[in-house]
Design a protein around this motif. Structure first.
Motif, PDB file in Angstrom:
ATOM      1  N   ARG A  16       0.824  -1.210   0.000  1.00 34.72           N
ATOM      2  CA  ARG A  16       0.000   0.000   0.000  1.00 34.72           C
ATOM      3  C   ARG A  16       0.857   1.260   0.000  1.00 34.72           C
ATOM      4  NH1 ARG A  16      -2.446  -0.412   6.157  1.00 34.72           N
ATOM      5  NH2 ARG A  16      -0.593   0.361   7.263  1.00 34.72           N
ATOM      6  N   ARG A  17       2.112   1.144   0.433  1.00 35.94           N
ATOM      7  CA  ARG A  17       3.024   2.292   0.375  1.00 35.94           C
ATOM      8  C   ARG A  17       3.787   2.341  -0.941  1.00 35.94           C
ATOM      9  NH1 ARG A  17       4.187   0.492   5.835  1.00 35.94           N
ATOM     10  NH2 ARG A  17       6.160  -0.409   5.103  1.00 35.94           N
ATOM     11  N   VAL A  18       3.951   1.182  -1.591  1.00 34.37           N
ATOM     12  CA  VAL A  18       4.725   1.124  -2.830  1.00 34.37           C
ATOM     13  C   VAL A  18       3.863   1.429  -4.052  1.00 34.37           C
ATOM     14  CG1 VAL A  18       6.017  -0.444  -4.340  1.00 34.37           C
ATOM     15  CG2 VAL A  18       6.431  -0.464  -1.885  1.00 34.37           C
ATOM     16  N   LEU A  19       2.604   0.998  -4.035  1.00 33.89           N
ATOM     17  CA  LEU A  19       1.760   1.114  -5.222  1.00 33.89           C
ATOM     18  C   LEU A  19       1.588   2.549  -5.726  1.00 33.89           C
ATOM     19  CD1 LEU A  19      -0.995  -1.575  -4.530  1.00 33.89           C
ATOM     20  CD2 LEU A  19       0.786  -1.621  -6.281  1.00 33.89           C
ATOM     21  N   PRO A  20       1.429   3.569  -4.873  1.00 32.58           N
ATOM     22  CA  PRO A  20       1.334   4.932  -5.422  1.00 32.58           C
ATOM     23  C   PRO A  20       2.568   5.342  -6.220  1.00 32.58           C
ATOM     24  CG  PRO A  20       0.543   4.896  -3.161  1.00 32.58           C
ATOM     25  CD  PRO A  20       1.173   3.557  -3.412  1.00 32.58           C
ATOM     26  N   GLY A  21       3.767   4.978  -5.754  1.00 34.04           N
ATOM     27  CA  GLY A  21       4.983   5.286  -6.511  1.00 34.04           C
ATOM     28  C   GLY A  21       5.033   4.545  -7.829  1.00 34.04           C
ATOM     29  N   ILE A  22       4.585   3.290  -7.825  1.00 39.79           N
ATOM     30  CA  ILE A  22       4.543   2.516  -9.067  1.00 39.79           C
ATOM     31  C   ILE A  22       3.550   3.133 -10.046  1.00 39.79           C
ATOM     32  CG2 ILE A  22       3.888   0.282 -10.030  1.00 39.79           C
ATOM     33  CD1 ILE A  22       5.060  -1.033  -7.556  1.00 39.79           C
ATOM     34  N   ALA A  23       2.404   3.606  -9.547  1.00 39.26           N
ATOM     35  CA  ALA A  23       1.410   4.229 -10.412  1.00 39.26           C
ATOM     36  C   ALA A  23       1.952   5.506 -11.045  1.00 39.26           C
ATOM     37  CB  ALA A  23       0.142   4.530  -9.610  1.00 39.26           C
ATOM     38  N   VAL A  24       2.642   6.333 -10.256  1.00 39.05           N
ATOM     39  CA  VAL A  24       3.226   7.568 -10.794  1.00 39.05           C
ATOM     40  C   VAL A  24       4.251   7.254 -11.869  1.00 39.05           C
ATOM     41  CG1 VAL A  24       4.700   9.538 -10.216  1.00 39.05           C
ATOM     42  CG2 VAL A  24       2.787   8.934  -8.723  1.00 39.05           C
ATOM     43  N   SER A  25       5.116   6.269 -11.601  1.00 37.69           N
ATOM     44  CA  SER A  25       6.147   5.900 -12.573  1.00 37.69           C
ATOM     45  C   SER A  25       5.529   5.291 -13.823  1.00 37.69           C
ATOM     46  CB  SER A  25       7.126   4.909 -11.933  1.00 37.69           C
ATOM     47  OG  SER A  25       8.090   4.485 -12.859  1.00 37.69           O
ATOM     48  N   ALA A  26       4.471   4.490 -13.666  1.00 40.19           N
ATOM     49  CA  ALA A  26       3.816   3.890 -14.828  1.00 40.19           C
ATOM     50  C   ALA A  26       3.235   4.965 -15.735  1.00 40.19           C
ATOM     51  CB  ALA A  26       2.723   2.926 -14.372  1.00 40.19           C
ATOM     52  N   MET A 150       0.024  -4.851 -10.679  1.00 39.43           N
ATOM     53  CA  MET A 150       1.169  -4.284 -11.406  1.00 39.43           C
ATOM     54  C   MET A 150       0.865  -4.187 -12.904  1.00 39.43           C
ATOM     55  SD  MET A 150       3.426  -3.817  -9.031  1.00 39.43           S
ATOM     56  CE  MET A 150       3.909  -4.429  -7.402  1.00 39.43           C
ATOM     57  N   GLY A 151       0.332  -5.264 -13.468  1.00 39.81           N
ATOM     58  CA  GLY A 151       0.039  -5.260 -14.891  1.00 39.81           C
ATOM     59  C   GLY A 151      -1.060  -4.275 -15.257  1.00 39.81           C
ATOM     60  N   THR A 152      -2.078  -4.166 -14.407  1.00 36.71           N
ATOM     61  CA  THR A 152      -3.183  -3.259 -14.701  1.00 36.71           C
ATOM     62  C   THR A 152      -2.732  -1.807 -14.644  1.00 36.71           C
ATOM     63  OG1 THR A 152      -4.744  -4.868 -13.790  1.00 36.71           O
ATOM     64  CG2 THR A 152      -5.526  -2.606 -14.029  1.00 36.71           C
ATOM     65  N   LEU A 153      -1.843  -1.476 -13.705  1.00 35.61           N
ATOM     66  CA  LEU A 153      -1.302  -0.120 -13.656  1.00 35.61           C
ATOM     67  C   LEU A 153      -0.572   0.223 -14.956  1.00 35.61           C
ATOM     68  CD1 LEU A 153       0.060   0.092  -9.993  1.00 35.61           C
ATOM     69  CD2 LEU A 153      -1.895   1.309 -10.956  1.00 35.61           C
ATOM     70  N   SER A 154       0.201  -0.734 -15.481  1.00 31.07           N
ATOM     71  CA  SER A 154       0.920  -0.495 -16.733  1.00 31.07           C
ATOM     72  C   SER A 154      -0.042  -0.304 -17.893  1.00 31.07           C
ATOM     73  CB  SER A 154       1.872  -1.656 -17.024  1.00 31.07           C
ATOM     74  OG  SER A 154       2.859  -1.754 -16.021  1.00 31.07           O
ATOM     75  N   GLU A 155      -1.091  -1.140 -17.958  1.00 30.63           N
ATOM     76  CA  GLU A 155      -2.046  -1.028 -19.051  1.00 30.63           C
ATOM     77  C   GLU A 155      -2.820   0.291 -18.975  1.00 30.63           C
ATOM     78  OE1 GLU A 155      -2.029  -2.911 -21.485  1.00 30.63           O
ATOM     79  OE2 GLU A 155      -1.018  -4.717 -20.794  1.00 30.63           O
ATOM     80  N   ALA A 156      -3.215   0.682 -17.758  1.00 28.34           N
ATOM     81  CA  ALA A 156      -3.926   1.945 -17.603  1.00 28.34           C
ATOM     82  C   ALA A 156      -3.040   3.122 -17.985  1.00 28.34           C
ATOM     83  CB  ALA A 156      -4.424   2.090 -16.167  1.00 28.34           C
ATOM     84  N   ALA A 157      -1.745   3.037 -17.639  1.00 32.90           N
ATOM     85  CA  ALA A 157      -0.810   4.099 -18.000  1.00 32.90           C
ATOM     86  C   ALA A 157      -0.632   4.177 -19.507  1.00 32.90           C
ATOM     87  CB  ALA A 157       0.534   3.857 -17.322  1.00 32.90           C
ATOM     88  N   ALA A 158      -0.650   3.014 -20.182  1.00 35.92           N
ATOM     89  CA  ALA A 158      -0.531   3.008 -21.640  1.00 35.92           C
ATOM     90  C   ALA A 158      -1.734   3.649 -22.311  1.00 35.92           C
ATOM     91  CB  ALA A 158      -0.355   1.569 -22.142  1.00 35.92           C
ATOM     92  N   LEU A 159      -2.886   3.653 -21.615  1.00 37.66           N
ATOM     93  CA  LEU A 159      -4.059   4.344 -22.134  1.00 37.66           C
ATOM     94  C   LEU A 159      -3.994   5.848 -21.882  1.00 37.66           C
ATOM     95  CD1 LEU A 159      -7.137   2.088 -21.229  1.00 37.66           C
ATOM     96  CD2 LEU A 159      -6.417   2.803 -23.501  1.00 37.66           C
ATOM     97  N   ALA A 160      -3.613   6.223 -20.655  1.00 35.06           N
ATOM     98  CA  ALA A 160      -3.658   7.640 -20.271  1.00 35.06           C
ATOM     99  C   ALA A 160      -2.403   8.400 -20.663  1.00 35.06           C
ATOM    100  CB  ALA A 160      -3.878   7.754 -18.763  1.00 35.06           C
ATOM    101  N   GLY A 161      -1.247   7.730 -20.660  1.00 31.75           N
ATOM    102  CA  GLY A 161       0.011   8.429 -20.873  1.00 31.75           C
ATOM    103  C   GLY A 161       0.189   9.056 -22.244  1.00 31.75           C
TER     104      GLY A 161
END
Length: 407
Positions: A16-26, A150-161
């Protein structure tokens, strides 16, 4: 929500502390999908723009395979958070160097590609570290859900980024987007440093060369073939839209958007299909992309491509969960780095092969051949898996009758 398989993941004291950083980086990495190639276009001479764009895109990913292969003796015994953090530091530093050299007016295409290559050198180890952290921190029954996040964050970032990057490049320039990506990796590095407890004594390093065994070697081979056969889509799909469907780039963008949307849905659904073997995913994906190769109109091929994205999403989380539960912790980083290196190499090789194939048989037939080859791969994998399962059952029954394997 408390009954969701994601609840133990999002409430885990480490994740829960790591996921926000992973989301920002994604999100930053999703933006770089556009910025890396666009800055290469701006830097390259008119006569060699295509070559420099290809070199920049390749440099942002392919060197990770080299790092995964040659740095094992130095990195294989490191904790997962440390590996992921080192990759984030290197990414942030190299991308920041690109921005600074560009601001000084001294960024040439060669320097740009070289710095991109440096930035990606630890990418396979960073991915291995992220999934090793899950294996080290989360109970086994929650591995698949954590991998899916982890995979869903990457896919969502590929849509929004990419659309966000396009807006920012229009207002400023591509170097600004890379600066944002560098900052996002800096946030990720800081997250790993502050959010993950210091590891205790490191586990034994294990052998310098990991023995994969027949099952894991087979999975690596199947994964390489699956990604290789998907590579021609990156060449054939744009030409199929332009030449066969006589449509604009807008339709191509819609194809990628529906695929990404399907992948997000598939990623969210992955924890509900526990211990799914790889062959149903491959077969379902091949059947979903088959309409493109059969010349179906967009009214049919677009929903089918969205379904393909949904089928594609579970593959990596399921593979990671399988390796996590069957590999000793001290060997997991090196195995996952090898797995990451294979996936990084396979798609570009398939893309490179797609060019001559499209020239020889056309875009639509290339899509058809790729889909049929993936379907054959899935069916062969199913047959081999079924044969091995029956062989194991025949071996176990006599052993149990002799009480060599007590229940």
């Amino acid at each position: 929500m408390r009954f969701s398989p994601y609840w133990p993941v999002v409430t885990h004291p480490v994740l829960r502390r790591v996921l926000p950083g992973i989301a920002v980086s994604a999100l930053g990495d999703g933006m770089s999908l556009v910025a890396v190639s666009w800055l290469a276009l701006q830097l390259a001479p008119e006569s060699a723009r295509g070559a420099w764009v290809a070199a920049a895109v390749a440099a942002y990913s392919l060197p990770s395979a080299l790092g995964g292969a040659v740095l094992g003796r130095y990195l294989r015994h490191r904790p997962g958070a440390q590996l992921a953090g080192w990759n984030a530091i290197l990414r942030a530093s190299a991308l920041a160097a690109i921005v600074l050299v560009h601001a000084a007016g001294a960024l040439s295409p060669g320097v740009y590609v070289a710095l991109l290559a440096v930035s990606s050198l630890l990418a396979a180890w960073g991915s291995a570290g992220r999934y090793t952290l899950i294996a080290q921190s989360v109970p086994q029954e929650h591995h698949l859900a954590a991998n899916s996040v982890m995979g869903t964050l990457s896919e969502a970032a590929a849509l929004a980024g990419p659309p966000l990057a396009g807006l920012l490049i229009g207002w400023t320039n591509a170097a600004v987007v890379l600066a944002i990506d560098a900052a996002s990796f800096a946030v990720l590095a800081l997250t790993y440093r502050l959010a993950v407890p210091e590891p205790g004594d490191a586990p034994p390093a294990g052998p310098a060369r990991v023995r994969l065994g027949r099952d894991k070697s087979g999975l690596l081979l199947v994964t390489f073939a699956f990604f290789l056969l998907f590579g021609p889509f990156y060449v054939a799909l744009p030409l199929h839209v332009a030449d066969d469907l006589h449509a604009s780039a807008t339709l191509l963008g819609v194809f990628y958007t529906v695929f990404g949307a399907g992948a997000v849905v598939g990623g969210l659904a992955t924890p509900y299909v526990r211990r799914l073997p790889p062959w149903p995913v491959i077969v379902a994906f091949a059947l979903a992309v088959l309409p493109l190769g059969l010349g179906a109109p967009p009214a049919v091929s677009l929903p089918a491509f969205a379904l393909a994205g949904l089928c594609w999403a579970p593959y990596m989380p399921v593979m990671m969960a399988l390796f996590q539960r069957t590999t000793p912790p001290e060997r997991l980083p090196q195995l996952l780095a090898a797995f990451g290196s294979i996936t990084v190499i396979a798609v570009p090789l398939g893309t490179a092969a797609g060019g001559p194939l499209v020239t020889a048989v056309g875009a639509e037939r290339t899509l058809l051949l790729s889909a049929l080859a993936m379907l054959a791969l899935g069916l062969v994998t199913a047959a081999v898996s079924g044969g091995r399962l029956r062989l194991r059952e025949r071996r176990v029954r006599p052993a149990q009758s002799r009480e060599e394997f007590p229940v």
